[in-house]
Scaffold this motif. Sequence first.
Motif, short mmCIF file in Angstrom:
data_model
loop_
_atom_site.label_atom_id
_atom_site.label_comp_id
_atom_site.label_asym_id
_atom_site.label_seq_id
_atom_site.Cartn_x
_atom_site.Cartn_y
_atom_site.Cartn_z
N GLU A 1 10.80 4.93 -2.51
CA GLU A 1 9.80 5.97 -2.23
C GLU A 1 10.56 7.29 -2.22
O GLU A 1 11.73 7.34 -1.85
N GLU B 1 4.60 13.19 -3.39
CA GLU B 1 4.47 12.92 -1.95
C GLU B 1 4.62 14.18 -1.12
O GLU B 1 5.36 15.11 -1.49
N GLU C 1 -5.50 0.04 -4.55
CA GLU C 1 -4.97 1.31 -4.04
C GLU C 1 -4.64 2.29 -5.16
O GLU C 1 -3.92 1.97 -6.10
N LEU C 2 -5.20 3.48 -4.99
CA LEU C 2 -4.82 4.59 -5.87
C LEU C 2 -3.81 5.47 -5.13
O LEU C 2 -2.71 5.71 -5.61
N GLU D 1 9.27 -5.20 -8.23
CA GLU D 1 8.02 -5.90 -7.93
C GLU D 1 8.10 -7.34 -8.45
O GLU D 1 8.58 -7.58 -9.56
N1 GAP Z 1 6.00 6.86 0.88
C1 GAP Z 1 4.91 5.94 1.07
C2 GAP Z 1 4.78 4.99 -0.02
O1 GAP Z 1 5.65 4.88 -0.87
P1 GAP Z 1 3.16 3.21 -1.05
O2 GAP Z 1 1.72 2.92 -0.76
O3 GAP Z 1 4.09 2.07 -1.06
O4 GAP Z 1 3.60 4.29 0.02
C3 GAP Z 1 2.65 5.22 -2.61
O5 GAP Z 1 3.27 3.96 -2.44
C4 GAP Z 1 1.92 5.29 -3.93
O6 GAP Z 1 2.81 5.01 -5.01
C5 GAP Z 1 0.79 4.29 -4.07
O7 GAP Z 1 -0.40 4.76 -3.49
C6 GAP Z 1 0.69 4.17 -5.58
O8 GAP Z 1 -0.10 5.21 -6.11
C7 GAP Z 1 2.12 4.33 -6.05
N2 GAP Z 1 2.79 3.04 -6.31
C8 GAP Z 1 3.34 2.21 -5.40
N3 GAP Z 1 3.92 1.14 -5.99
C9 GAP Z 1 3.72 1.30 -7.32
C10 GAP Z 1 4.09 0.53 -8.48
N4 GAP Z 1 4.80 -0.58 -8.40
N5 GAP Z 1 3.72 1.00 -9.70
C11 GAP Z 1 3.03 2.15 -9.82
N6 GAP Z 1 2.67 2.92 -8.76
C12 GAP Z 1 3.01 2.51 -7.53
#
Ligand code: GAP
Length: 463
Positions: A174, A225, A290-291, A208
């Motif tokens: 992140e 962010e 989740e968006l 992932e």
């Molecule tokens: N700092 C908080 C954080 O990272 P998160 O919900 O794990 O929270 C934030 O991730 C955003 O990043 C998500 O709402 C999504 O839009 C995007 N995101 C997270 N994992 C992703 C992935 N593997 N591929 C694409 N986008 C991703």
Amino acid sequence: MSASTKNIPSPDLLKSIVALCKRRGFIYPGSEIYGGFANTYSFGPYGVELKKNVKDLWWKHFVHLREDMVGLDGPILLHPKAWKASGHLESFNDAMIDCKECKARFRADHLLSEALQRDVDHLTPEEMSALVQEEKVACPKCGAHHFTEARFFNLMFSTQMSKTGNEIAYLRPETAQAIFLDFKNVIDTMRVKPPFGIAQIGKAFRNEITPGNFIFRVIEFEQMEIEYFLRPEQWEKSFEEWLSAMWGWCRLIGLRKERLSEQEHPKEKLSHYSKRTVDLVYDFPFGTSELYGLAYRTDFDLTQHAQHSGQPLHYANPETKEHLVPHVIEPTFGVERTLLALLCDAYEEETLESGEKRTVLHLDPKIAPVKVALFPLMKKEPLVNEARSLLPHLQRLGLVEYDESGAIGKRYRRQDELGTPFCVTVDFETLEQGTVTLRDRDSMQQIRLPKEQLVAHLLEKLR
Ligand code: GAP
């Protein structure tokens, strides 16, 4: 994330979007000449423009147009101790499970929630393993009932530092942590006082277990962010304000309201750092997911980094001499998911009155990759020369595509698929009367206007 069925576009939409993205140079599969590299993508010439327009608009909207925000561009590789302090080494895990027959690997919570049609992601790996057995869950790939135990798997990618050879560094999962590490620098060098925010756009990496659904879940992606620092008693009000600011952003980029909703995380599913999280979810063709996310991170991160680094991380009020460890509200936006939602909303296959079919991307002009396409009616002088003379003026508006090849109808269709909001054609009347035709992508209506008025007219439309 539990899936609802309302508003969900047809699964075929995703296939059409993937095909258009490849065909028209938006998004290519990664490392394709080597047979591909799973869940990596390149953004092609139009994809990179779309992405850049989204990021620039976000930055303008949340940083330039607000007095309480500053920007940062921190490193991808942070000191390894930062990930211990942030809790990612211990808690940034998903449970995985393998089919012993076909060797397919799954996220245990996804496997179970799809089989049982209910949320299970608050369970421990042991509880998930037991449930897989009890419910006789079958492997979605081969149908066997023969699984390994579910076990936790850390999602951070690791790499080795060449200087020390044996020190492991992690690619940030992140962007947020880089902001917390520079909190003191920003406080010391900028005239900020809570409430204020630090914004960052940058890459994040996650190993992932089951990525997929095109660019929805990838291993390398970009986040936009904000860490918003405030007094603890301000958090509830600020949380509501940021939630409405996130809806405002969705409106600004033209996302369809009816496909968006809020989802509150139940207490037992909150991330290790969060006291409250609300997701903005979108009805993707594969389900509601989740968006964006909004979290109340309390003072967890600053306190943890202060403890682990030995550096005080607080705001010292010069008047009251009070030392405040601010609490944090974090609105987070994934760039790839933004693009996917935009493409889902924008994509349309239309049958015209003539019976002819056209595919069109109804992207908001503010973010469309090509702002204007410019055509001479035919590839002939003096039409070509006249059209080219308009090019530098139009380029003030953003990316302009000059195209002189083929039938004009085909040139329009190509621009419709790119989502180009306006096409300008130079014809014989231009030479005689000084007027051009301007075609609107959505209505396909054409108007004539003096070429001197063209740029001002379009500037207004592209705002
Ligand atoms: N700092 C908080 C954080 O990272 P998160 O919900 O794990 O929270 C934030 O991730 C955003 O990043 C998500 O709402 C999504 O839009 C995007 N995101 C997270 N994992 C992703 C992935 N593997 N591929 C694409 N986008 C991703």
